[in-house]
Enzyme design. Structure first.
Site, PDB file in Angstrom:
ATOM      1  N   GLY A 207      -3.430  -1.800  -0.698  1.00 43.41           N
ATOM      2  CA  GLY A 207      -2.697  -2.103   0.280  1.00 43.41           C
ATOM      3  C   GLY A 207      -1.983  -1.059   1.629  1.00 43.41           C
ATOM      4  N   ASN A 208      -1.050  -1.731   2.108  1.00 43.03           N
ATOM      5  CA  ASN A 208      -0.624  -0.587   3.558  1.00 43.03           C
ATOM      6  C   ASN A 208       0.525  -0.856   3.751  1.00 43.03           C
ATOM      7  OD1 ASN A 208      -0.561  -2.753   6.051  1.00 43.03           O
ATOM      8  ND2 ASN A 208      -2.422  -2.771   4.899  1.00 43.03           N
ATOM      9  N   ARG A 209       1.005  -0.084   4.640  1.00 39.48           N
ATOM     10  CA  ARG A 209       2.512  -0.239   4.432  1.00 39.48           C
ATOM     11  C   ARG A 209       3.079  -0.839   5.815  1.00 39.48           C
ATOM     12  NH1 ARG A 209       5.131   4.612   2.412  1.00 39.48           N
ATOM     13  NH2 ARG A 209       4.058   6.468   1.757  1.00 39.48           N
TER      14      ARG A 209
END
Ligand code: C5P
Length: 394
Positions: A207-209
């Site tokens: 995933g990412n932020r």
């Protein structure tokens, strides 16, 4: 003042038109306003607290001493961006004009200095009585906007000036005092937001932020400006957004499928989501055992925006980028490579921007000069991008 939603206090006086304010409340929510209803105690004879609570999803209080642990009148007043009092009776107008503070609503009016829209509704003989005429003049002199009631049939058989205006007329008046532009009516805006998750196994993902806050700001402001909004939300909380059509997705593949449905119908695509550049070649059906979890083989995800750039017919396309260096050069290259009209490049050096209410970076277009932005709210950036889109739509 709230930083995420425009907050309205909807004051309700004891008139039969109170029931029409239930619809008004709904329409305000659809347009992205956060609404707290503050009825006068006697207005509960017409519409009860339970109705207001259910419709607004917020606690409803009529007196200063009730629910003091939940809301103080001062903090409620401070949170409001606008006051809308609808319906306002002759008595409520008189109490406000006299500076009385004998219930929560009139306390709030005294404690606040935000723009105020008052929508009277009463029998014509009360509206035309010299006492009411003088009180209305006092309120207008104080800078409050007092709408003229409409002329027509009243609750009984008689008619005259005193009718509660149509919801759309009230909303148009509120837009005027709130500086709300309505320049996107009839436009369909498709926004992607959040960050995709690419499954490794049933438990783990890449995933990412991305928080989705920027996409929410764009969606909210597009709604306020009258657009029809479709939001494709990847792993973000969109529960504060009222009035948009939201499709929740998890992975880039799901986002691609959702875009395939919505893109042909939109006038503007704002691709704010952080789409994972790569995904695991295989997503395991069972959880991978700790001892075997040592490497993940990846393959690239399709570039959704670049694909759409090739298939677009009439759509204005706005992309986002996040860079830590050489902002201008890499953004210009992406603008051209992905067939975009506008790109906004976030300057994320030092972990800035993710999850925050402000952003800094640069807007690049195909023809105009680059615009550098230093610490602006995500709402402000949303409106700048919507201005660009609208200009390009002609
Ligand atoms: O190439 P980069 O990821 O920096 O480009 C960012 C822009 O491209 C964003 O608007 C993002 O939503 C979009 N994008 C995409 N598909 C990908 C990667 C990025 O649509 N696989």
């Amino acid at each position: 003042m709230s930083s995420t939603t425009r907050e309205v206090i909807l004051g309700v006086g004891a008139g039969i038109a109170a029931y029409k304010s239930c619809d008004l409340l709904r329409r305000l929510q659809e347009r992205g306003y956060g609404v707290t209803v503050v009825p006068t105690p006697t207005s509960l004879n017409f519409v009860g607290a339970a109705t207001w609570q259910a419709l607004s999803g917020r606690p409803v209080t009529t007196q200063v001493w009730e629910n003091t642990h939940e809301v103080s009148h001062i903090s409620l007043a401070e949170r409001a961006d606008f006051f809308l009092i609808a319906p306002a009776t002759a008595d409520l107008i008189a109490r406000i004009a006299a500076g009385r503070a004998d219930d929560l609503l009139t306390n709030l009016v005294l404690a606040s200095d935000v723009p105020m829209l008052i929508v009277p509704a009463m029998h014509p003989s009360m509206w035309n009585d010299p006492a009411t005429v003088a009180n209305v003049a006092t309120l207008r002199k104080r800078g409050y906007t007092v709408m003229e009631p409409e002329v027509g049939r009243l609750t009984g058989t008689d008619s005259g000036q005193g009718r509660f205006p149509e919801t759309s007329t009230i909303i148009a008046a509120l837009d005027e005092i709130s500086g709300n532009k309505r320049d996107l009516v009839g436009k369909r805006i498709l926004i992607t937001g959040g960050g995709t998750r690419e499954a490794i196994d049933p438990v783990r993902f890449i995933g990412n932020r991305s928080s989705g806050k920027q996409a929410l700001a764009i969606a909210r402001n597009a709604l306020l400006r009258g657009a029809t909004v479709d939001l494709i939300a990847a792993n973000m909380d969109s529960s504060s957004l009222n009035g948009a059509h939201v499709t929740s997705v998890e992975s880039a593949a799901e986002m691609r499928a959702a875009l395939a449905i919505s893109f042909p119908l939109c006038d503007v695509l704002i691709m704010c989501a952080a789409v994972a550049d790569a995904k695991p070649v295989r997503s395991a059906i069972e959880k991978i055992k700790k001892s075997l979890f040592t490497s993940i083989e990846l393959e690239p995800n399709p570039d959704l925006l670049a694909e759409l750039g090739k298939s677009k017919t009439h759509q204005i396309m706005i992309g986002f980028a996040a860079e830590t260096s050489e902002l201008r050069e890499s953004a210009r290259a992406k603008l051209l490579a992905k067939g975009l009209d506008v790109i906004y490049v976030n300057d994320v050096s030092g972990g800035a921007i993710f999850g925050k209410d402000t952003t800094q970076g640069m807007i690049l277009t195909r023809t105009g000069a680059d615009i550098a932005l230093k610490e602006v709210s995500k709402d402000a950036l949303a409106n700048l991008l919507l201005d660009h889109a609208n200009r390009q739509l002609g």
